[in-house]
Design an enzyme around this catalytic site. Structure first.
Site, short mmCIF file in Angstrom:
data_model
loop_
_atom_site.label_atom_id
_atom_site.label_comp_id
_atom_site.label_asym_id
_atom_site.label_seq_id
_atom_site.Cartn_x
_atom_site.Cartn_y
_atom_site.Cartn_z
N TYR A 7 -44.08 -0.84 15.03
CA TYR A 7 -44.70 -0.90 13.86
C TYR A 7 -45.71 -2.04 13.52
O TYR A 7 -46.74 -1.69 13.10
CB TYR A 7 -43.36 -1.24 12.93
N ARG A 46 -36.70 14.29 18.24
CA ARG A 46 -35.50 13.31 18.35
C ARG A 46 -34.71 13.16 17.30
O ARG A 46 -35.39 12.85 15.98
CB ARG A 46 -36.38 12.11 18.64
N HIS A 53 -27.49 5.16 16.73
CA HIS A 53 -28.52 4.64 15.89
C HIS A 53 -27.90 4.00 14.70
O HIS A 53 -28.07 4.34 13.54
CB HIS A 53 -29.66 5.85 15.42
N GLU A 88 -40.83 5.80 18.27
CA GLU A 88 -41.06 5.80 16.86
C GLU A 88 -42.44 4.84 16.71
O GLU A 88 -42.79 3.98 17.17
CB GLU A 88 -39.93 4.93 16.26
N GLU A 135 -33.11 0.63 19.18
CA GLU A 135 -33.54 -0.82 18.68
C GLU A 135 -32.22 -1.81 18.63
O GLU A 135 -31.98 -2.26 17.32
CB GLU A 135 -33.97 -0.58 17.36
N ASN A 176 -40.47 1.83 20.16
CA ASN A 176 -40.78 2.03 18.84
C ASN A 176 -41.67 0.81 18.45
O ASN A 176 -41.56 -0.22 18.70
CB ASN A 176 -39.53 1.80 18.09
#
Length: 450
Positions: free
Chosen positions: A284, A76, A112, A355, A157, A282
């Site tokens: 985190y 990606r 992005h 991600e 995002e 994604n």
């Protein structure tokens, strides 16, 4: 020894254009909002920028070869909109050819965060026309590369870009609009819907989006804390997924904040809610929220500080470990958000973790020539097991991409934060695979064959 995944599960690595390409003035590329932002004193740690980044523009062939040697199936990456606008499609022809020749599936992201500065000067994402400009850009790319690229991600995002860059001023373009940034979020969602329409018209094989998601927990059972956490989650999680997956915003407050009459908003939402082939997640860290306490200092809890006049404030998440970026390491949060997405969206498409990764301040090669990043190995192992737990709970997850393939320019944090499986020497730009790279390679090799 390794977590196991169903046959056909795809492993990959992720990057983005501004963070790795460099070559800021080559090929006709004009400035992006990040070139403008990083040129302002005090915006980026150590005064760094992405004008050279890690010079992937000139080193892409060896970078792709190193990524492929790990045994991943997917790569990606993202296109630089200013580079495409400047006419440098030849670079992406060469890049895609290199990816395909290495036996990888290219999975590009259209946007992005690196908006061309000329579009920002015309209003940026606060201007509805920017969404239509992205549709034109999408048509240019799919017309040129659609014979080799079959899998597309529209936007990355949107929630983070809107919060950090438009509501706050910690990322480009640093607008600081507070809740007045909601139109910027809506126009990105509209751009997503228009891009899906263009890609379908051109017969793209598979279309998705990459959204950041995380569990949001109230600090206590106090109704004020619960309401604050609900509003924060609505704004950061569901404002950008409900329109795509349910066809509406999560509350009347947010519908009103978009600033459109009901008829126009409903037409937009119909476009935004077009069918997807996959949904990128994604992840985190989770977040804990409370109603603001008078006189309490909330600075430093999150990567960016939420203004004191907002009706919610972050408190530290309890965690035994943190990354060197200060982020709480809570693998179970990934399982939790995947199950939440499944339960919230009955028509949730197959999920790909687009991600997931961690920054640790890795030193260069030691006397043995290796880079021992055991903490990253533990992080990835735990999060992949969290994905396996979600699959066991009935969530369809078809793939997992590590962020990131290579150490890169980490936005406002500069080059200090290292997320890569591949180390980049800051002086020479030489690449060295870390132990986590070899661990990931072994994990992939240990999976059941199709």
């Amino acid at each position: 020894m390794y977590p196991q995944f169903p046959p056909g599960f795809r492993f990959g690595m992720s990057t983005s254009a501004y963070q790795i390409e460099g070559a800021a003035d080559e090929g006709g590329k004009g400035p992006s909002i990040w070139d403008t932002f990083t040129a302002r004193p005090g915006t980026v740690r150590n005064g760094q920028d992405g004008r050279v980044a890690i010079d992937h523009y000139h080193r892409y062939e060896s970078d792709i070869a190193m990524i492929a040697a790990a045994g991943v199936q997917d790569y990606r990456f993202s296109f630089s909109w200013p580079r495409v606008l400047g006419g440098d499609l030849g670079f992406y022809d060469r890049l895609v050819d290199s990816i395909v020749a290495a036996g990888l599936r290219p999975v590009p992201t259209l946007y992005h965060w690196d908006l061309p500065q000329e579009l920002e000067d015309a209003g940026g994402w606060m201007n509805r026309d920017t969404a239509h400009r992205l549709a034109d850009y999408t048509s240019t790319l799919v017309s040129r590369l659609g014979d080799r690229v079959r899998d597309w991600i529209t936007m990355n995002e949107m929630n983070v870009h809107t919060l950090y860059g438009y509501a706050l001023a910690d990322h480009a373009p640093a607008r600081g609009l507070g809740l007045g940034a909601l139109p910027a979020g809506h126009h990105q969602l509209l751009a997503h819907g228009l891009a899906v329409q263009v890609l379908r018209t051109h017969g793209a094989g598979s279309v998705g989006v990459a959204s950041q998601h995380f569990p949001v927990t109230p600090a206590t059972d106090d109704p004020a804390d619960v309401a604050a956490a609900t509003l924060f989650s609505d704004l950061t999680n569901w404002t950008f997924s409900d329109p795509i997956l349910l066809g509406d915003y999560p509350s009347e407050l947010i519908r009103a904040g978009v600033g459109l009459d009901d008829a126009q908003l409903d037409r937009d939402l119909e476009l935004i809610g077009a069918r997807l082939d996959f949904y990128g997640v994604n992840y985190y860290e989770p977040t804990m929220i409370e109603a603001p306490r008078a006189g309490k200092d909330y600075s430093g809890v999150l990567e960016v500080d939420i203004p004191s006049d907002m009706p919610f404030s972050p408190v530290p998440v309890k965690s035994d470990e943190r990354t060197d970026f200060g982020w709480a390491i809570v693998p179970s949060g990934l399982t939790e958000i995947l199950v939440t997405l499944r339960d919230r969206y009955p028509s949730l498409p197959p999920v790909i973790i687009t991600e997931n990764g961690a920054s640790f301040h890795d030193a260069g090669p030691g006397p043995d020539g290796r880079i021992h990043d055991d903490r990253r190995v533990s992080y990835l192992d735990a999060h992949l097991r969290a994905v396996a737990d979600a699959i066991a709970a009935g969530v369809r997850v078809d793939g997992y991409y590590v962020w990131s393939a290579i150490d890169n320019f980490e936005w406002a944090a500069g080059f200090e934060e290292r997320f890569g499986l591949i180390y980049v020497d800051s002086s020479t730009l030489a690449r060295t695979p870390k132990d986590s790279y070899y661990w990931y390679k072994d994990l992939i090799a240990a999976q059941p064959r199709d």
